[in-house]
Design a protein around this motif. Structure first.
Motif, PDB file in Angstrom:
ATOM      1  N   THR A  46       4.982  19.474 -11.695  1.00 38.79           N
ATOM      2  CA  THR A  46       6.222  20.210 -11.929  1.00 38.79           C
ATOM      3  C   THR A  46       6.419  20.495 -13.403  1.00 38.79           C
ATOM      4  O   THR A  46       6.788  21.597 -13.787  1.00 38.79           O
ATOM      5  CB  THR A  46       7.426  19.414 -11.393  1.00 38.79           C
ATOM      6  OG1 THR A  46       7.213  19.140 -10.011  1.00 38.79           O
ATOM      7  CG2 THR A  46       8.715  20.172 -11.568  1.00 38.79           C
ATOM      8  N   ARG A  47       6.144  19.525 -14.240  1.00 32.57           N
ATOM      9  CA  ARG A  47       6.317  19.692 -15.686  1.00 32.57           C
ATOM     10  C   ARG A  47       5.356  20.742 -16.225  1.00 32.57           C
ATOM     11  O   ARG A  47       5.737  21.586 -17.026  1.00 32.57           O
ATOM     12  CB  ARG A  47       6.114  18.343 -16.380  1.00 32.57           C
ATOM     13  CG  ARG A  47       6.294  18.371 -17.863  1.00 32.57           C
ATOM     14  CD  ARG A  47       7.703  18.631 -18.285  1.00 32.57           C
ATOM     15  NE  ARG A  47       8.584  17.637 -17.721  1.00 32.57           N
ATOM     16  CZ  ARG A  47       9.891  17.657 -17.862  1.00 32.57           C
ATOM     17  NH1 ARG A  47      10.456  18.605 -18.534  1.00 32.57           N
ATOM     18  NH2 ARG A  47      10.633  16.741 -17.314  1.00 32.57           N
ATOM     19  N   VAL A  94       0.844  -1.201   0.000  1.00 35.32           N
ATOM     20  CA  VAL A  94       0.000   0.000   0.000  1.00 35.32           C
ATOM     21  C   VAL A  94       0.876   1.246   0.000  1.00 35.32           C
ATOM     22  O   VAL A  94       0.666   2.178  -0.793  1.00 35.32           O
ATOM     23  CB  VAL A  94      -0.962  -0.008   1.213  1.00 35.32           C
ATOM     24  CG1 VAL A  94      -1.708   1.301   1.305  1.00 35.32           C
ATOM     25  CG2 VAL A  94      -1.917  -1.186   1.128  1.00 35.32           C
ATOM     26  N   ILE A  95       1.887   1.276   0.840  1.00 34.87           N
ATOM     27  CA  ILE A  95       2.799   2.419   0.898  1.00 34.87           C
ATOM     28  C   ILE A  95       3.547   2.571  -0.429  1.00 34.87           C
ATOM     29  O   ILE A  95       3.719   3.678  -0.940  1.00 34.87           O
ATOM     30  CB  ILE A  95       3.781   2.280   2.078  1.00 34.87           C
ATOM     31  CG1 ILE A  95       3.030   2.442   3.395  1.00 34.87           C
ATOM     32  CG2 ILE A  95       4.909   3.300   1.979  1.00 34.87           C
ATOM     33  CD1 ILE A  95       3.879   2.220   4.612  1.00 34.87           C
ATOM     34  N   PHE A  96       3.963   1.447  -1.010  1.00 34.63           N
ATOM     35  CA  PHE A  96       4.662   1.485  -2.293  1.00 34.63           C
ATOM     36  C   PHE A  96       3.806   2.159  -3.357  1.00 34.63           C
ATOM     37  O   PHE A  96       4.271   3.061  -4.062  1.00 34.63           O
ATOM     38  CB  PHE A  96       5.031   0.050  -2.718  1.00 34.63           C
ATOM     39  CG  PHE A  96       5.567  -0.036  -4.113  1.00 34.63           C
ATOM     40  CD1 PHE A  96       6.876   0.327  -4.375  1.00 34.63           C
ATOM     41  CD2 PHE A  96       4.764  -0.471  -5.157  1.00 34.63           C
ATOM     42  CE1 PHE A  96       7.381   0.246  -5.660  1.00 34.63           C
ATOM     43  CE2 PHE A  96       5.262  -0.552  -6.444  1.00 34.63           C
ATOM     44  CZ  PHE A  96       6.580  -0.193  -6.690  1.00 34.63           C
ATOM     45  N   TRP A  97       2.551   1.762  -3.483  1.00 34.76           N
ATOM     46  CA  TRP A  97       1.698   2.337  -4.526  1.00 34.76           C
ATOM     47  C   TRP A  97       1.318   3.783  -4.232  1.00 34.76           C
ATOM     48  O   TRP A  97       1.191   4.598  -5.151  1.00 34.76           O
ATOM     49  CB  TRP A  97       0.459   1.478  -4.754  1.00 34.76           C
ATOM     50  CG  TRP A  97       0.832   0.244  -5.521  1.00 34.76           C
ATOM     51  CD1 TRP A  97       0.857  -1.025  -5.065  1.00 34.76           C
ATOM     52  CD2 TRP A  97       1.283   0.193  -6.874  1.00 34.76           C
ATOM     53  NE1 TRP A  97       1.300  -1.878  -6.040  1.00 34.76           N
ATOM     54  CE2 TRP A  97       1.569  -1.154  -7.172  1.00 34.76           C
ATOM     55  CE3 TRP A  97       1.498   1.144  -7.862  1.00 34.76           C
ATOM     56  CZ2 TRP A  97       2.045  -1.563  -8.415  1.00 34.76           C
ATOM     57  CZ3 TRP A  97       1.964   0.733  -9.107  1.00 34.76           C
ATOM     58  CH2 TRP A  97       2.224  -0.602  -9.376  1.00 34.76           C
ATOM     59  N   VAL A  98       1.176   4.126  -2.968  1.00 35.61           N
ATOM     60  CA  VAL A  98       0.910   5.525  -2.629  1.00 35.61           C
ATOM     61  C   VAL A  98       2.104   6.385  -3.035  1.00 35.61           C
ATOM     62  O   VAL A  98       1.936   7.480  -3.590  1.00 35.61           O
ATOM     63  CB  VAL A  98       0.596   5.673  -1.122  1.00 35.61           C
ATOM     64  CG1 VAL A  98       0.647   7.127  -0.685  1.00 35.61           C
ATOM     65  CG2 VAL A  98      -0.762   5.066  -0.809  1.00 35.61           C
ATOM     66  N   LEU A  99       3.313   5.914  -2.786  1.00 38.40           N
ATOM     67  CA  LEU A  99       4.507   6.657  -3.178  1.00 38.40           C
ATOM     68  C   LEU A  99       4.633   6.774  -4.697  1.00 38.40           C
ATOM     69  O   LEU A  99       4.990   7.834  -5.217  1.00 38.40           O
ATOM     70  CB  LEU A  99       5.758   6.001  -2.594  1.00 38.40           C
ATOM     71  CG  LEU A  99       5.931   6.123  -1.085  1.00 38.40           C
ATOM     72  CD1 LEU A  99       7.151   5.325  -0.622  1.00 38.40           C
ATOM     73  CD2 LEU A  99       6.067   7.576  -0.680  1.00 38.40           C
ATOM     74  N   ILE A 100       4.342   5.713  -5.414  1.00 41.67           N
ATOM     75  CA  ILE A 100       4.419   5.744  -6.881  1.00 41.67           C
ATOM     76  C   ILE A 100       3.412   6.744  -7.447  1.00 41.67           C
ATOM     77  O   ILE A 100       3.744   7.565  -8.308  1.00 41.67           O
ATOM     78  CB  ILE A 100       4.186   4.335  -7.483  1.00 41.67           C
ATOM     79  CG1 ILE A 100       5.329   3.400  -7.107  1.00 41.67           C
ATOM     80  CG2 ILE A 100       4.009   4.402  -8.991  1.00 41.67           C
ATOM     81  CD1 ILE A 100       6.668   3.802  -7.687  1.00 41.67           C
ATOM     82  N   ILE A 101       2.174   6.699  -6.976  1.00 42.27           N
ATOM     83  CA  ILE A 101       1.141   7.626  -7.459  1.00 42.27           C
ATOM     84  C   ILE A 101       1.505   9.064  -7.087  1.00 42.27           C
ATOM     85  O   ILE A 101       1.355   9.983  -7.903  1.00 42.27           O
ATOM     86  CB  ILE A 101      -0.240   7.222  -6.924  1.00 42.27           C
ATOM     87  CG1 ILE A 101      -0.667   5.896  -7.563  1.00 42.27           C
ATOM     88  CG2 ILE A 101      -1.273   8.304  -7.189  1.00 42.27           C
ATOM     89  CD1 ILE A 101      -1.884   5.268  -6.941  1.00 42.27           C
ATOM     90  N   GLY A 102       2.016   9.284  -5.890  1.00 41.47           N
ATOM     91  CA  GLY A 102       2.458  10.622  -5.485  1.00 41.47           C
ATOM     92  C   GLY A 102       3.596  11.137  -6.348  1.00 41.47           C
ATOM     93  O   GLY A 102       3.631  12.319  -6.706  1.00 41.47           O
ATOM     94  N   LEU A 103       4.527  10.262  -6.702  1.00 37.60           N
ATOM     95  CA  LEU A 103       5.638  10.639  -7.572  1.00 37.60           C
ATOM     96  C   LEU A 103       5.135  11.051  -8.958  1.00 37.60           C
ATOM     97  O   LEU A 103       5.581  12.062  -9.504  1.00 37.60           O
ATOM     98  CB  LEU A 103       6.628   9.485  -7.691  1.00 37.60           C
ATOM     99  CG  LEU A 103       7.817   9.707  -8.613  1.00 37.60           C
ATOM    100  CD1 LEU A 103       8.719  10.796  -8.034  1.00 37.60           C
ATOM    101  CD2 LEU A 103       8.582   8.411  -8.791  1.00 37.60           C
TER     102      LEU A 103
END
Length: 103
Positions: free
Chosen positions: A41-42, A25-34
């Motif tokens: 930013t772009r 869950v933390i992994f996917w939250v970090l990926i989506i946030g990234l």
């Protein structure tokens, strides 16, 4: 779905310990946030550089004014317009150009 997650989190799995269910869950939250951060930013960078098309901000209108001055200068250089007409049109173009904010 939530009942399954709740049931899985309360069940002890030998060798895995308690609470390892939150790692994916933390992994996917970090990926989506990234991904969201990179897109935001772009887009901000595109807007600042004037790549936003007609919604590019004050830089888009300043670039259009410089372009109009270039066309006017080319017409004067080719002899299509006289010097008096060139200076009058150039003055009109520069008076309509947005001024940068003071501050």
């Amino acid at each position: 779905m939530l009942s399954t997650v709740a049931l899985a989190s309360t069940h002890f799995h030998p060798g895995f310990g308690w609470g390892l269910w939150f790692v994916p869950v933390i992994f996917w939250v970090l990926i989506i946030g990234l991904i969201i951060t990179l897109v935001a930013t772009r887009r901000r960078r595109w807007r600042q550089m004037g790549w936003g098309g007609p919604w590019g901000g004050p830089w888009a209108s300043a670039q259009a004014a410089r372009s109009a001055e270039g066309v006017l200068a080319e017409r004067f250089a080719r002899g299509d317009i006289e010097e008096a007409e060139y200076r009058a049109r150039l003055e009109v173009l520069r008076s309509q150009q947005p001024q940068p904010p003071q501050g």
